[in-house]
Design an enzyme around this catalytic site. Structure first.
Site, PDB file in Angstrom:
ATOM      1  N   ARG A  50       6.506   1.039   0.389  1.00  0.00           N
ATOM      2  CA  ARG A  50       5.447   0.120  -0.023  1.00  0.00           C
ATOM      3  C   ARG A  50       4.364   0.897  -0.774  1.00  0.00           C
ATOM      4  O   ARG A  50       3.303   1.207  -0.232  1.00  0.00           O
ATOM      5  CB  ARG A  50       4.871  -0.588   1.206  1.00  0.00           C
ATOM      6  CG  ARG A  50       5.908  -1.424   1.945  1.00  0.00           C
ATOM      7  CD  ARG A  50       5.391  -1.860   3.303  1.00  0.00           C
ATOM      8  NE  ARG A  50       6.391  -2.642   4.026  1.00  0.00           N
ATOM      9  CZ  ARG A  50       6.298  -2.978   5.310  1.00  0.00           C
ATOM     10  NH1 ARG A  50       5.239  -2.576   6.024  1.00  0.00           N
ATOM     11  NH2 ARG A  50       7.239  -3.699   5.902  1.00  0.00           N
ATOM     12  N   ASP A  52       1.321   2.073  -3.099  1.00  0.00           N
ATOM     13  CA  ASP A  52      -0.025   1.528  -3.224  1.00  0.00           C
ATOM     14  C   ASP A  52      -0.310   1.024  -4.637  1.00  0.00           C
ATOM     15  O   ASP A  52       0.427   1.312  -5.583  1.00  0.00           O
ATOM     16  CB  ASP A  52      -1.065   2.598  -2.874  1.00  0.00           C
ATOM     17  CG  ASP A  52      -1.007   3.013  -1.422  1.00  0.00           C
ATOM     18  OD1 ASP A  52      -0.529   2.223  -0.592  1.00  0.00           O
ATOM     19  OD2 ASP A  52      -1.443   4.143  -1.115  1.00  0.00           O
ATOM     20  N   ARG A 200      -1.050  11.645  -1.417  1.00  0.00           N
ATOM     21  CA  ARG A 200      -2.303  11.702  -2.180  1.00  0.00           C
ATOM     22  C   ARG A 200      -3.339  12.584  -1.488  1.00  0.00           C
ATOM     23  O   ARG A 200      -4.124  13.276  -2.152  1.00  0.00           O
ATOM     24  CB  ARG A 200      -2.839  10.283  -2.393  1.00  0.00           C
ATOM     25  CG  ARG A 200      -1.987   9.455  -3.350  1.00  0.00           C
ATOM     26  CD  ARG A 200      -2.373   7.998  -3.342  1.00  0.00           C
ATOM     27  NE  ARG A 200      -3.749   7.793  -3.763  1.00  0.00           N
ATOM     28  CZ  ARG A 200      -4.373   6.602  -3.694  1.00  0.00           C
ATOM     29  NH1 ARG A 200      -3.724   5.541  -3.227  1.00  0.00           N
ATOM     30  NH2 ARG A 200      -5.616   6.494  -4.108  1.00  0.00           N
TER      31      ARG A 200
END
Length: 249
Positions: A50, A52, A200
Site C-alpha cells: 500500500r 503512500d 523513507r
C-alpha cells in the site's frame, strides 16, 4: 472462478497512494473501476504494498477473482487501453486460488533517489529528493550496513502503524551514485517486509549521515533506542519507488 495476478507500474505523483479512500483518487480505486467496467463484474483488487501518496512503482502486485473468459495473459492488454498514461499493467497471469500477495514469502526491493547538486533539476523533481549538501556516499553506506539483518525497526516506523511486531529483516542495502548521472544517489533496500514509512525514514537518516549531521555509528544506537524520535526526518515521497516484489517458489 479464477484468480488473476497483476504486476503494476505507476507514477504516483497525482494519486493519494495505493489504497482506496473516500473522495480521493488512488491507484487501487482506478484499477477497481476499470477492471469492473472491462469485465462486467464488481472487482476489488488486493494489493501487495500500500504505497503512500506520491510514491511510485515499477512492480507492485495485486490480485482479483473473476469469472471472465478473457485469457489471463490478455487482461493486461485490454486493461491498459482503459488506464490513464501514468498507470500500466506490465503483466497479468493466472495464479492458484489460494495465492495472496501479502501472505506469501517474498522479498521487496525499494529504491530511493536523491538529486545531489547545488540546485534542483526540474526534469527529475517528481522522482527524486533534492539535497544541496555534498553527500558522503561512503559514510551513508557504512551507516546502512548496520541496518542489514533482522532488527527491531521501531525507530524507523511512523506513528499510526498497526502491526503486532516491528521486527523486520533487511536482506540488502546499497548506496551509490548513478554511473550515468553521478548527481543522482540511489539508496536500494531489499527486505522481507517493511513498516509504515520505514524506507523513507531510513533514507532521511542516511542523508543526515551523508551531510555530516550524524556519524555512521549512530545508526546502531538509533536501532537500539526503539524510539522514532531517535531517527532522522522522513524523506519526501517523490524519491521512493517500489522496484519489484519477488515471490519465493
Amino acid at each position: 472462478m479464477k484468480r488473476i495476478k497483476l504486476t503494476v507500474a505507476y507514477d504516483g505523483t497525482s494519486y493519494c497512494g495505493w489504497q482506496v479512500q473516500d473522495n480521493a483518487i488512488t491507484i487501487e480505486g482506478v484499477l477497481n473501476k476499470e477492471l469492473s467496467d472491462l469485465l462486467g463484474e464488481n472487482i476489488e483488487v488486493i494489493g501487495a504494498s500500500r504505497t503512500d501518496s506520491g510514491v511510485h512503482a515499477l512492480g507492485n502486485v495485486c490480485i482479483f477473482d473473476t469469472e471472465t473468459r478473457i485469457p489471463a495473459e490478455k487482461i493486461s492488454y485490454a486493461l491498459n487501453t482503459r488506464l490513464p498514461d501514468d498507470i500500466r499493467v506490465i503483466d497479468s497471469c493466472e495464479v492458484e486460488p489460494d495465492f495472496h500477495p501479502r501472505h506469501v514469502d517474498s522479498v521487496k526491493t525499494y529504491e530511493y533517489k536523491i538529486w545531489n547538486d547545488r540546485f534542483p533539476n526540474p526534469t527529475v523533481r517528481l522522482y527524486t529528493c533534492f539535497c544541496y549538501y555534498d553527500l558522503d556516499v561512503d559514510a551513508m553506506q557504512k551507516a546502512g550496513d548496520f541496518l542489514v539483518g533482522e532488527h527491531d525497526f521501531k525507530s524507523f516506523c511512523s506513528s499510526g502503524s498497526q502491526v503486532t511486531t516491528t521486527v523486520r529483516t533487511i536482506t540488502g542495502l546499497t548506496v551509490a551514485r548513478d554511473e550515468n548521472e553521478p548527481r543522482i544517489i540511489k539508496i536500494r533496500v531489499s527486505g522481507t517486509g517493511f513498516l509504515y514509512n520505514m524506507v523513507r525514514i531510513i533514507a532521511g537518516t542516511l542523508m543526515e549521515v551523508g551531510c555530516g549531521q550524524r556519524e555512521a555509528e549512530d545508526v546502531k544506537r538509533i536501532l537500539e533506542a526503539c524510539d522514532r524520535t531517535a531517527a532522522g526526518k522522513r524523506a519526501p515521497a517523490s524519491g521512493l519507488t517500489l522496484v519489484e516484489i519477488q515471490y519465493k517458489q
